[in-house]
Design an enzyme around this catalytic site. Structure first.
Site, PDB file in Angstrom:
ATOM      1  N   HIS A   1       1.685   5.116  -2.074  1.00 15.87           N
ATOM      2  CA  HIS A   1       1.299   6.153  -3.038  1.00 15.87           C
ATOM      3  C   HIS A   1       2.570   6.717  -3.657  1.00 15.87           C
ATOM      4  CE1 HIS A   1      -2.934   6.126  -1.764  1.00 15.87           C
ATOM      5  NE2 HIS A   1      -2.439   5.873  -0.572  1.00 15.87           N
ATOM      6  N   LEU A   2       2.809   6.357  -4.920  1.00 11.24           N
ATOM      7  CA  LEU A   2       4.031   6.846  -5.588  1.00 11.24           C
ATOM      8  C   LEU A   2       3.791   8.182  -6.285  1.00 11.24           C
ATOM      9  CD1 LEU A   2       5.532   3.547  -7.106  1.00 11.24           C
ATOM     10  CD2 LEU A   2       6.340   4.821  -5.107  1.00 11.24           C
TER      11      LEU A   2
ATOM     12  N   HIS B   1      -5.784  -0.663   5.313  1.00  6.94           N
ATOM     13  CA  HIS B   1      -5.504   0.054   6.569  1.00  6.94           C
ATOM     14  C   HIS B   1      -6.612  -0.028   7.623  1.00  6.94           C
ATOM     15  CE1 HIS B   1      -7.642   2.936   4.101  1.00  6.94           C
ATOM     16  NE2 HIS B   1      -6.575   3.371   3.471  1.00  6.94           N
TER      17      HIS B   1
ATOM     18  N   HIS C   1       3.099  14.086   1.252  1.00  4.53           N
ATOM     19  CA  HIS C   1       2.572  15.429   0.999  1.00  4.53           C
ATOM     20  C   HIS C   1       3.679  16.410   1.356  1.00  4.53           C
ATOM     21  CE1 HIS C   1      -1.507  13.995   0.361  1.00  4.53           C
ATOM     22  NE2 HIS C   1      -1.421  13.294   1.478  1.00  4.53           N
TER      23      HIS C   1
ATOM     24  N   HIS D   1       0.845  -1.209   0.000  1.00  4.31           N
ATOM     25  CA  HIS D   1       0.000   0.000   0.000  1.00  4.31           C
ATOM     26  C   HIS D   1       0.879   1.257   0.000  1.00  4.31           C
ATOM     27  CE1 HIS D   1      -4.066   1.787   1.403  1.00  4.31           C
ATOM     28  NE2 HIS D   1      -3.321   2.745   0.861  1.00  4.31           N
TER      29      HIS D   1
ATOM     30  N   ASP E   1       0.752   2.501   3.809  1.00  3.82           N
ATOM     31  CA  ASP E   1      -0.037   3.630   3.306  1.00  3.82           C
ATOM     32  C   ASP E   1       0.871   4.860   3.146  1.00  3.82           C
ATOM     33  OD1 ASP E   1      -2.091   5.140   2.313  1.00  3.82           O
ATOM     34  OD2 ASP E   1      -3.142   5.373   4.223  1.00  3.82           O
TER      35      ASP E   1
HETATM   36  O1  DOR Z   1      -4.250   9.391   4.651  1.00  2.00           O
HETATM   37  C1  DOR Z   1      -4.436   8.990   3.514  1.00  2.00           C
HETATM   38  N1  DOR Z   1      -3.768   9.523   2.467  1.00  2.00           N
HETATM   39  N2  DOR Z   1      -5.314   8.021   3.303  1.00  2.00           N
HETATM   40  C2  DOR Z   1      -5.664   7.625   2.067  1.00  2.00           C
HETATM   41  O2  DOR Z   1      -6.453   6.737   1.953  1.00  2.00           O
HETATM   42  C3  DOR Z   1      -5.109   8.292   0.883  1.00  2.00           C
HETATM   43  C4  DOR Z   1      -3.815   8.893   1.189  1.00  2.00           C
HETATM   44  C5  DOR Z   1      -3.299   9.841   0.128  1.00  2.00           C
HETATM   45  O3  DOR Z   1      -3.351   9.477  -1.053  1.00  2.00           O
HETATM   46  O4  DOR Z   1      -2.779  10.897   0.478  1.00  2.00           O
HETATM   47 ZN    ZN Z   2      -6.796   4.508   1.919  1.00  2.00          ZN
END
Ligand code: DOR
Ligand code: ZN
Length: 446
Positions: free
Chosen positions: A70-71, A240, A317, A68, A313
């Protein structure tokens, strides 16, 4: 081999504690690597000019998989790219990641899917398994062409960031996924229930006067989905997981023999909503940090096998985005470079850790959900290997992260356990600088 070919690289990882959950193996052994494959140590040993890694005192295990991540590429390269994200992955001991489709455009079409696969191949730092969206543009209304996406390399389907709320769309998605034997990875959240919430709804949100996210938004979707799994027989993975009742729902579904699995993030095993008291945007994520009872239930769920996988996860950011303040900052924290140590902390009981169980949850278990090759250290298996120093004490220093962003609530925390080396397809992709002596006898070709 004819004379024109370069000799394949061979080396032996010597003297480590080999933990190979696929065959319940846990003892000191040498592991050979021949080119991109595991070989019998005796063969690699006998080869001329074979190199050597000194693994004494280390755990040697199949490469960790984070299912899990996020790239952010394509579309949000200011937060992360495939290059920086996979760099962070190997620094954390991961040889493979599954990346979520909430990119721009979403991974709901072949062109975007192929772009991700091709970029990951060009960069070549670790393996990348793309997850396709469940619905077109992740809008929850029209199920994607799962056949085509799976044929082109999507390993599973998720609208992560959003749950699929419409019952008939979800039923259709399960039916199609069932036909293709692909898992549905659901981000469980009814926005109608959670809308506007920025942290767990409860004592702390009340005290802070902040809008809360009701845990029912997660639990009710799991309940709906399990009913649909009963109907369709599809493989279902809860992303999650974070509440006690959610863990109990999965426990019961498993007891009923349903093909249901789940993952937990290290932060949900370690922190409660009390961590949000200072309104640090780096404690804001979805699902949010919950109560002490929820944390205890997640730990118990992991230890009794209800929770199958550890996943980060990893959600980068930028500092500017997080500086908007607790109410407005986007949710999410990075996790690739801290997951192993934080998981050790969360799961150590009286100072001891079930290493075989921990490694299983970060190798064999996620591979099984994703339907990718079972990680193993048996001869001929791909040489994806992680070397872990289970006693290494270190302080989490976000400024040293390989990923692009620093959004973690764990900066400055003293932790124990670290990946000393990460080998992907026989190539050394990460080595810890202060352990250089272990690699002195490794030829430069690696
Ligand atoms: O906290 C999160 N950020 N939960 C998610 O399900 C998506 C993720 C994001 O893509 O920033
Ligand atoms: Zn999520």
């Amino acid at each position: 081999m004819n004379g024109r070919e370069t000799p394949s690289k061979r080396f032996v990882i010597r003297g480590g504690r080999v933990i190979d959950p696929a065959r319940n193996f846990d003892r000191t052994e040498d592991i050979g690597v021949d080119g991109d494959r595991i070989s019998a140590a005796s063969e690699s040993d006998a080869a001329p000019a074979a190199g050597e890694i000194d693994a004494r005192g280390l755990i040697v295990c199949p490469g960790l998989i984070d299912m899990h991540v996020h790239l952010r590429e394509p579309g949000a390269e200011h937060k992360e790219t495939i290059e920086t994200g996979t760099g962070a992955a190997v620094a954390g001991g991961f040889t493979a990641v599954a990346c979520m489709p909430n990119t721009k455009p979403a991974i709901d079409n072949i062109a975007t899917l192929q772009h991700v696969i091709e970029r990951a191949r060009q960069i070549g730092v670790c393996r990348v398994h793309p997850i396709g969206a469940i619905t077109v543009n992740r809008q929850g209304t029209e199920v994607v062409d799962m056949t085509a996406l799976k044929q082109h390399g999507a390993v599973a389907f998720s609208d992560d960031g959003d749950g699929v709320e419409n019952d008939s769309v979800m039923r259709e998605a399960f039916a199609r996924a069932r036909e293709r034997d692909a898992a549905i990875i659901q981000h469980c959240e009814y926005k109608a229930i959670s809308a506007g919430g920025v942290m767990h709804k409860g004592r702390v949100s009340d005290a802070l006067g902040l809008p809360g996210l009701d845990p029912r938004s997660e639990e009710d979707m799991i309940e709906r989905d399990i009913a649909l799994v009963r109907e369709t027989g599809a493989r279902y993975h809860v992303a999650h997981i974070s509440t006690a009742r959610a863990v109990e729902l999965v426990r019961r579904a498993k007891a009923d023999g349903l093909p249901v699995t789940t993952e937990v993030c290290p932060h949900h095993l370690l922190l409660t909503d009390d961590a949000c008291s200072e309104q640090d945007p780096n404690t804001k994520m979805h699902p949010p940090l919950r109560t002490a009872e929820d944390v205890a239930a997640c730990r118990r769920g992991f230890l009794d096998g209800t929770i199958d996988c550890i996943a980060t996860d990893h959600a980068p950011h930028t500092a500017e985005e997080k500086a908007r303040g607790f109410l407005k900052a986007p949710p999410g924290i990075v996790g690739l470079e801290t997951a192993l140590a934080l998981t050790c902390e969360a799961l150590s009981e009286d100072g001891s850790i079930d290493w075989c169980g921990l490694i299983r949850s970060m190798t064999v278990a996620p591979a099984s959900v994703l339907g990718v090759t079972t990680p193993s250290l048996t001869p001929t298996a791909p040489a994806d290997i992680t070397l872990i120093d289970p006693r290494k004490s270190w302080r989490i220093a976000p400024e040293t992260f390989h990923g692009k962003t620093r959004n973690t609530p764990f900066g400055g925390r003293d932790v124990v356990g670290r990946a000393v080396a990460t080998i992907v397809g026989g190539r050394l992709r990460h080595q810890l600088a202060d352990e250089a002596h272990r690699f002195e006898r490794l030829s430069p070709i690696n």
